[in-house]
Design a protein around this motif. Structure first.
Motif, short mmCIF file in Angstrom:
data_model
loop_
_atom_site.label_atom_id
_atom_site.label_comp_id
_atom_site.label_asym_id
_atom_site.label_seq_id
_atom_site.Cartn_x
_atom_site.Cartn_y
_atom_site.Cartn_z
N VAL A 158 0.83 -1.20 0.06
CA VAL A 158 -0.09 0.00 -0.06
C VAL A 158 0.82 1.33 -0.14
O VAL A 158 0.65 2.21 -0.67
N PHE A 159 1.91 1.17 0.95
CA PHE A 159 2.84 2.21 1.06
C PHE A 159 3.64 2.70 -0.42
O PHE A 159 3.45 3.87 -0.88
N ASP A 160 3.96 1.64 -1.09
CA ASP A 160 4.76 1.68 -2.28
C ASP A 160 3.57 2.33 -3.46
O ASP A 160 4.13 2.99 -4.18
N ALA A 161 2.52 1.61 -3.46
CA ALA A 161 1.66 1.93 -4.37
C ALA A 161 1.23 3.54 -4.33
O ALA A 161 1.33 4.44 -5.45
N VAL A 162 0.97 4.04 -3.03
CA VAL A 162 0.62 5.34 -2.83
C VAL A 162 1.74 6.43 -3.34
O VAL A 162 1.75 7.34 -3.76
N ASN A 163 3.07 5.76 -2.95
CA ASN A 163 4.24 6.45 -3.27
C ASN A 163 4.43 6.85 -4.66
O ASN A 163 5.19 7.72 -5.24
N LEU A 164 3.97 5.76 -5.55
CA LEU A 164 4.16 5.68 -6.87
C LEU A 164 3.17 6.32 -7.76
O LEU A 164 3.19 6.49 -8.81
N GLY A 165 2.18 6.95 -7.06
CA GLY A 165 1.17 7.64 -7.57
C GLY A 165 -0.20 7.01 -7.85
O GLY A 165 -1.13 7.53 -8.47
N TYR A 166 -0.17 5.60 -7.40
CA TYR A 166 -1.55 4.92 -7.41
C TYR A 166 -2.70 5.26 -6.32
O TYR A 166 -2.05 5.33 -5.19
N THR A 167 -3.86 5.14 -6.52
CA THR A 167 -4.81 5.03 -5.54
C THR A 167 -4.69 3.59 -4.94
O THR A 167 -5.19 2.51 -5.82
N ALA A 168 -4.72 3.43 -3.66
CA ALA A 168 -4.55 1.97 -3.20
C ALA A 168 -6.25 1.66 -2.54
O ALA A 168 -6.60 2.61 -1.76
N VAL A 169 -6.80 0.70 -2.89
CA VAL A 169 -8.14 0.15 -2.11
C VAL A 169 -7.51 -0.86 -1.51
O VAL A 169 -7.13 -2.06 -2.16
N VAL A 170 -8.06 -1.00 -0.21
CA VAL A 170 -7.98 -2.35 0.58
C VAL A 170 -9.28 -2.99 1.06
O VAL A 170 -10.05 -2.20 1.95
N PRO A 171 -9.77 -4.28 0.51
CA PRO A 171 -10.76 -4.88 0.97
C PRO A 171 -10.33 -5.41 2.42
O PRO A 171 -9.62 -6.39 2.46
N THR A 172 -10.88 -4.70 3.44
CA THR A 172 -10.46 -4.93 4.81
C THR A 172 -10.60 -6.44 5.21
O THR A 172 -9.87 -6.88 6.17
N ASP A 173 -11.49 -7.20 4.66
CA ASP A 173 -11.83 -8.39 5.19
C ASP A 173 -11.33 -9.69 4.12
O ASP A 173 -11.32 -10.86 4.27
N ALA A 174 -10.30 -8.88 3.24
CA ALA A 174 -9.73 -10.06 2.23
C ALA A 174 -8.16 -9.78 2.55
O ALA A 174 -7.43 -9.94 1.60
N ILE A 175 -7.71 -9.41 3.66
CA ILE A 175 -6.38 -9.40 3.91
C ILE A 175 -6.35 -10.06 5.42
O ILE A 175 -7.29 -10.05 6.04
N ALA A 176 -5.19 -10.67 6.00
CA ALA A 176 -4.85 -11.14 7.17
C ALA A 176 -3.61 -10.97 7.57
O ALA A 176 -2.72 -10.89 6.92
N GLY A 177 -3.46 -11.15 9.01
CA GLY A 177 -2.22 -10.92 9.56
C GLY A 177 -2.31 -11.63 11.09
O GLY A 177 -3.40 -12.19 11.48
N VAL A 178 -1.21 -11.62 11.76
CA VAL A 178 -1.32 -12.18 13.07
C VAL A 178 -0.76 -11.26 14.21
O VAL A 178 0.32 -10.48 13.68
N PRO A 179 -1.46 -11.10 15.46
CA PRO A 179 -2.79 -11.63 15.59
C PRO A 179 -3.59 -10.71 14.98
O PRO A 179 -3.53 -9.76 14.35
N ALA A 180 -4.95 -11.27 15.00
CA ALA A 180 -6.26 -10.71 14.68
C ALA A 180 -6.19 -9.34 15.01
O ALA A 180 -6.67 -8.35 14.31
N ASP A 181 -6.04 -9.00 16.36
CA ASP A 181 -6.52 -7.69 16.94
C ASP A 181 -5.15 -6.65 16.26
O ASP A 181 -5.59 -5.62 16.04
#
Length: 213
Positions: A158-181
């Motif tokens: 996301v940071f790289d996309a924004v720095n390169l001039g793109y608009t980033a869209v994140v579907p928040t329920d289509a990404i995952a990491g740990v822990p969930a909180d």
């Protein structure tokens, strides 16, 4: 969250690309190197939602790019300047080029028209890879970022996309990491500042509805 009309304007299929990040068998599959992350991606439904996004993107004419992280068996060219890289060398499942670990994981399907970008170094699916050049050649203005992990690769993309001039869209329920909180906190306190946030259903709704000629 943006209004439906605002999101629909951002998600013009002719200028939008869907990026799946490290949705590979060695990361999110049944025998993944990081079982906790794989469980989070599957049990949260994030991986299934990425698959839905991929299928819908193709139907709407949105290009799909799969970003895969791999390394040579001899490790040549790979970095060792971060704990993550050194730890990866000791994991029981290694993301070796040509192995099953670097194949895109079900239920995501790779179609002939999809692009698969493989990187041998670094943390970013975008910077230092072919992705930026491909996006520019495709006429991309908006990059939908999905996959894993919310800890490292997703915010990096996301940071790289924004720095390169793109608009980033994140579907928040289509990404995952740990822990969930932590994933929830990353979305709320970091990604919300630089990306357009939506749900998978909201993105699908925008991509699926016919547009006025």
């Amino acid at each position: 969250m943006p209004s439906y009309d605002a999101l629909r304007e951002i998600l013009d299929p002719a200028a939008t690309v869907l990026l799946t990040v490290e949705c590979q068998q060695g990361v999110v599959g049944p025998d993944a190197a990081l079982p906790e992350l794989a469980r989070a991606a599957r049990e949260s439904g994030a991986l299934a939602r990425v698959a839905r996004l991929v299928a819908a993107a193709r139907k709407s004419g949105v290009q799909v790019i799969h970003a895969v992280a791999e390394r040579r068996p001899d490790g040549r060219g790979a970095g060792r300047n971060a704990r993550l890289f050194r730890a990866a060398e000791r994991l029981p499942v290694r993301q070796l080029a040509g192995s099953a670990a670097v194949r895109v994981a079900p239920p995501i399907e790779v179609a002939e028209e999809d692009l698969v970008v493989r990187r041998l170094h670094g943390l970013s699916p975008v910077q230092g890879t072919e992705v930026d050049a491909l996006l520019r050649n495709l006429g991309c203005r908006t990059l939908i970022v999905s996959g894993v992990s919310a800890n490292v690769a997703i915010p990096n993309a996301v940071f790289d996309a924004v720095n390169l001039g793109y608009t980033a869209v994140v579907p928040t329920d289509a990404i995952a990491g740990v822990p969930a909180d932590y994933t929830a906190a990353m979305i709320r306190h970091t990604l919300a500042l630089v990306a357009t946030l939506a749900t998978t259903d909201e993105v699908l709704d925008c991509l699926g509805r016919p547009r006025a000629s």
